[in-house]
Motif scaffolding. Structure first.
Motif, PDB file in Angstrom:
ATOM      1  N   THR A 114      20.966 -15.928  26.955  1.00  0.00           N
ATOM      2  CA  THR A 114      21.828 -15.914  28.137  1.00  0.00           C
ATOM      3  C   THR A 114      21.626 -14.647  28.945  1.00  0.00           C
ATOM      4  O   THR A 114      21.435 -14.686  30.169  1.00  0.00           O
ATOM      5  N   VAL A 115      21.645 -13.489  28.270  1.00  0.00           N
ATOM      6  CA  VAL A 115      21.579 -12.208  28.974  1.00  0.00           C
ATOM      7  C   VAL A 115      20.182 -11.949  29.525  1.00  0.00           C
ATOM      8  O   VAL A 115      20.001 -11.675  30.716  1.00  0.00           O
ATOM      9  N   LEU A 116      19.181 -12.030  28.666  1.00  0.00           N
ATOM     10  CA  LEU A 116      17.833 -11.696  29.114  1.00  0.00           C
ATOM     11  C   LEU A 116      17.210 -12.831  29.916  1.00  0.00           C
ATOM     12  O   LEU A 116      16.359 -12.587  30.781  1.00  0.00           O
ATOM     13  N   GLY A 117      17.631 -14.062  29.658  1.00  0.00           N
ATOM     14  CA  GLY A 117      17.136 -15.176  30.457  1.00  0.00           C
ATOM     15  C   GLY A 117      17.573 -15.075  31.904  1.00  0.00           C
ATOM     16  O   GLY A 117      16.832 -15.447  32.822  1.00  0.00           O
ATOM     17  N   ALA A 118      18.775 -14.528  32.135  1.00  0.00           N
ATOM     18  CA  ALA A 118      19.264 -14.345  33.499  1.00  0.00           C
ATOM     19  C   ALA A 118      18.628 -13.134  34.174  1.00  0.00           C
ATOM     20  O   ALA A 118      18.572 -13.069  35.410  1.00  0.00           O
ATOM     21  N   LEU A 119      18.137 -12.204  33.378  1.00  0.00           N
ATOM     22  CA  LEU A 119      17.621 -10.944  33.917  1.00  0.00           C
ATOM     23  C   LEU A 119      16.113 -10.980  34.148  1.00  0.00           C
ATOM     24  O   LEU A 119      15.604 -10.386  35.112  1.00  0.00           O
ATOM     25  N   LYS A 120      15.378 -11.663  33.258  1.00  0.00           N
ATOM     26  CA  LYS A 120      13.920 -11.613  33.284  1.00  0.00           C
ATOM     27  C   LYS A 120      13.338 -13.012  33.451  1.00  0.00           C
ATOM     28  O   LYS A 120      13.558 -13.890  32.603  1.00  0.00           O
ATOM     29  N   SER A 121      12.585 -13.211  34.505  1.00  0.00           N
ATOM     30  CA  SER A 121      11.974 -14.523  34.749  1.00  0.00           C
ATOM     31  C   SER A 121      10.930 -14.864  33.698  1.00  0.00           C
ATOM     32  O   SER A 121      10.579 -16.041  33.518  1.00  0.00           O
ATOM     33  N   THR A 122      10.435 -13.861  32.996  1.00  0.00           N
ATOM     34  CA  THR A 122       9.394 -14.067  31.979  1.00  0.00           C
ATOM     35  C   THR A 122       9.968 -14.314  30.590  1.00  0.00           C
ATOM     36  O   THR A 122       9.208 -14.473  29.631  1.00  0.00           O
ATOM     37  N   TRP A 123      11.293 -14.313  30.455  1.00  0.00           N
ATOM     38  CA  TRP A 123      11.892 -14.413  29.133  1.00  0.00           C
ATOM     39  C   TRP A 123      11.674 -15.795  28.521  1.00  0.00           C
ATOM     40  O   TRP A 123      11.850 -16.823  29.179  1.00  0.00           O
ATOM     41  N   THR A 124      11.299 -15.826  27.232  1.00  0.00           N
ATOM     42  CA  THR A 124      11.258 -17.050  26.435  1.00  0.00           C
ATOM     43  C   THR A 124      11.914 -16.771  25.101  1.00  0.00           C
ATOM     44  O   THR A 124      11.896 -15.628  24.602  1.00  0.00           O
TER      45      THR A 124
ATOM     46  N   LYS B  40      11.140 -17.298  22.076  1.00  0.00           N
ATOM     47  CA  LYS B  40      10.325 -16.795  20.966  1.00  0.00           C
ATOM     48  C   LYS B  40      10.254 -15.273  20.952  1.00  0.00           C
ATOM     49  O   LYS B  40       9.977 -14.661  19.917  1.00  0.00           O
ATOM     50  N   ALA B  41      10.518 -14.649  22.110  1.00  0.00           N
ATOM     51  CA  ALA B  41      10.371 -13.199  22.226  1.00  0.00           C
ATOM     52  C   ALA B  41      11.482 -12.428  21.535  1.00  0.00           C
ATOM     53  O   ALA B  41      11.454 -11.201  21.499  1.00  0.00           O
ATOM     54  N   ALA B  42      12.471 -13.118  20.970  1.00  0.00           N
ATOM     55  CA  ALA B  42      13.590 -12.442  20.316  1.00  0.00           C
ATOM     56  C   ALA B  42      13.141 -11.633  19.100  1.00  0.00           C
ATOM     57  O   ALA B  42      13.798 -10.666  18.714  1.00  0.00           O
ATOM     58  N   TYR B  43      12.040 -12.053  18.479  1.00  0.00           N
ATOM     59  CA  TYR B  43      11.417 -11.253  17.415  1.00  0.00           C
ATOM     60  C   TYR B  43      10.009 -10.906  17.855  1.00  0.00           C
ATOM     61  O   TYR B  43       9.349 -11.671  18.558  1.00  0.00           O
ATOM     62  N   PHE B  44       9.547  -9.751  17.407  1.00  0.00           N
ATOM     63  CA  PHE B  44       8.178  -9.363  17.720  1.00  0.00           C
ATOM     64  C   PHE B  44       7.199 -10.148  16.843  1.00  0.00           C
ATOM     65  O   PHE B  44       7.532 -10.523  15.712  1.00  0.00           O
ATOM     66  N   PRO B  45       6.002 -10.384  17.332  1.00  0.00           N
ATOM     67  CA  PRO B  45       4.986 -11.014  16.479  1.00  0.00           C
ATOM     68  C   PRO B  45       4.508 -10.045  15.399  1.00  0.00           C
ATOM     69  O   PRO B  45       4.476  -8.829  15.612  1.00  0.00           O
ATOM     70  N   LEU B  46       4.168 -10.592  14.244  1.00  0.00           N
ATOM     71  CA  LEU B  46       3.560  -9.755  13.218  1.00  0.00           C
ATOM     72  C   LEU B  46       2.194  -9.283  13.709  1.00  0.00           C
ATOM     73  O   LEU B  46       1.500 -10.018  14.408  1.00  0.00           O
ATOM     74  N   PRO B  47       1.809  -8.063  13.382  1.00  0.00           N
ATOM     75  CA  PRO B  47       0.493  -7.582  13.819  1.00  0.00           C
ATOM     76  C   PRO B  47      -0.620  -8.493  13.319  1.00  0.00           C
ATOM     77  O   PRO B  47      -0.641  -8.868  12.142  1.00  0.00           O
ATOM     78  N   GLN B  48      -1.540  -8.839  14.189  1.00  0.00           N
ATOM     79  CA  GLN B  48      -2.646  -9.704  13.790  1.00  0.00           C
ATOM     80  C   GLN B  48      -3.494  -9.054  12.703  1.00  0.00           C
ATOM     81  O   GLN B  48      -4.030  -9.736  11.820  1.00  0.00           O
ATOM     82  N   SER B  49      -3.613  -7.741  12.741  1.00  0.00           N
ATOM     83  CA  SER B  49      -4.395  -7.042  11.713  1.00  0.00           C
ATOM     84  C   SER B  49      -3.800  -7.237  10.327  1.00  0.00           C
ATOM     85  O   SER B  49      -4.527  -7.354   9.336  1.00  0.00           O
TER      86      SER B  49
END
Length: 460
Positions: A424-434, A436-445
């Motif tokens: 709700t908060v970040l979706g209203a603030l950032k047009s790029t919000w999705t 899945k971004a609520a957690y960071f991805p694990l490093p590919q390495s």
């Protein structure tokens, strides 16, 4: 950095950090190797130096020194990096495990720095436990300190990445291929570590002449209160916060002093940037610099009401190259040679009141929730709330956490997610919000090195 890499660097780091932080307390003839850890724990002084080195290297790492604050602040709605576009990937929440952009590199460094810390504290726990040379009383204290720090490290990991490997040993033959554990399993270990530590940690700061860098039982209790809040164990959160609030060692001070060394509100502080006599911190160096790097997001800056003293005292306006920026100013010093000595506040009393307020509201203890929240509000110069509606109070408590705890180790980022308000908060603030971004991805390495690791959903 994967766990397998740690074995090649940790022993040297442990002793190197010990030498730097103990300031000639003891001299160690040669760098320690993997095969000589028995020697590190062969005397009380050497064992103390090992713990000191583990602490020093961990709290001075980029993760704890600044990145937990700025990465989470950019990912949420607190901070923007305006010196260049290097970290746009974080601010727009489009970080990708396959990207080589600076933003993703910064996110990945949190993983490696925090796991390096966990390895150090596991090393202390194993070495002390196996030692037959140390006094039992010292062994108890060393293990308690290491367990507290391991619990703190895992608190950040589980909130940054969710399901992560629960590494409790230093043997890479055991740990290098560990799959991720569930968040529930991680939290269970955090709670176990903190409860063990709380039982034996000191009850005051006298061992270091009042320095609030000492890890006490109240620090363990304060972190437990936070963990119980995050895991929705409301009564336990209330109980732990109440124990801290009522013990008499802590008192709400002035807004201008929350970063000052050994102030009465601090439950636990980490050391300053360079030494015991240094007046500045990485927080001040990065956020209160004499040139602009980070600026507060407009939505945060404009959310302070005119009578909120935090908006006046904790925001610093400066102009650089004809550009006005607004910097978090809880930490004011960025050079040595000052009479104002500052240290990062890891745990402080205001958060405990807000923890108890939020947990009380969930148990329909409306009057208690409002009274605790008002302690923080009144200190900030705001009038006491008279709200009786639970939904209104919930939003007021969220607002108080936002304004009281901004730019403090990323708590706003965690709050938005755990309360279910992030979309709700970040979706209203950032047009790029999705979502899945609520957690960071694990490093590919890390995934490349360990085929049993599974990437967070939607990042594959």
């Amino acid at each position: 950095m994967t766990t397998t890499m740690f074995k090649y660097i940790i022993a040297g780091m442990l002793v190197a950090g010990s030498l730097a932080s103990c300031e000639k307390m003891i001299e160690i003839p040669a760098p320690i190797s993997e095969t000589s850890s028995e020697r590190v724990f062969s005397s009380d002084k050497l064992a103390l130096a090992a713990l000191s080195g583990a602490m020093s290297n961990t709290v001075s790492s980029q993760a704890f020194a600044i990145n937990l604050t700025v990465v989470n602040g950019m990912a949420a709605d607190e901070l923007l990096y305006i010196a260049n576009s290097n970290y746009d990937e974080i601010a727009t929440n489009i970080y990708s495990p396959l990207s080589a952009a600076s933003g993703t590199s910064l996110v990945n460094s949190l993983w490696s720095d925090i796991y390096a810390g966990i390895y150090r504290f596991n090393s202390v726990i194993e070495g002390v436990t196996a030692s037959s040379a140390l006094k039992d009383s010292l062994k108890t204290q060393l293990i308690a300190n290491a367990k507290f720090m391991r619990g703190l490290c895992y608190f950040y990991l589980v909130n940054l990445y969710r399901d992560v490997p629960l590494v409790l040993k230093t043997d890479v033959n055991v740990t290098s291929l560990q799959p991720g554990n569930t968040a529930a399993e991680i939290y269970a270990q955090i709670i176990a570590d903190l409860k063990d530590a709380k039982e034996v940690l000191p009850a005051d700061f006298t061992s270091q002449s009042g320095s609030r860098t000492v890890i006490t039982k109240w620090a363990a209790g304060a972190l437990l209160a936070r963990v119980y809040l995050y895991t929705e164990q409301w009564q336990l959160a209330i109980d732990e916060a109440t124990n801290v609030i009522d013990n008499g060692l802590f008192a709400m001070g002035t807004l201008s002093n929350i970063s000052v060394k050994n102030n009465t509100e601090s439950i636990l502080q980490f050391g300053s940037y360079l030494s015991a006599t240094s007046g500045y911190t990485y927080m001040g160096l990065a956020l209160a610099a004499s040139y602009t790097q980070y600026t507060m997001a407009d939505t945060l800056r404009h959310s302070f009401t005119a009578d909120d003293q935090r908006g006046q005292q904790w925001i610093h306006t400066m102009t650089y190259n004809n550009v006005i920026s607004y910097q978090p100013y809880k930490y004011q010093n960025n050079t040595t040679g000052t009479t104002r000595l500052e240290a990062p506040a890891v745990l402080r009393l205001a958060e405990q009141y807000l923890i108890r307020a939020e947990a009380s509201l969930h148990l329909q203890l409306t009057d208690t929730a409002r009274a605790d929240m008002n302690i923080v509000r009144v200190r900030a110069g705001l009038g006491a709330s008279t709200s009786t509606d639970a939904a209104t109070l919930a939003l007021e408590i969220e607002s108080e956490r936002r304004h009281e705890l901004f730019a403090e180790y990323g708590l706003r980022w965690f709050d938005l997610r755990r309360t279910g308000r992030i979309n709700t908060v970040l979706g209203a603030l950032k047009s790029t919000w999705t979502a899945k971004a609520a957690y960071f991805p694990l490093p590919q390495s890390a995934i490349n090195a360990n085929p049993n690791l599974v990437q967070n959903p939607d990042y594959n």
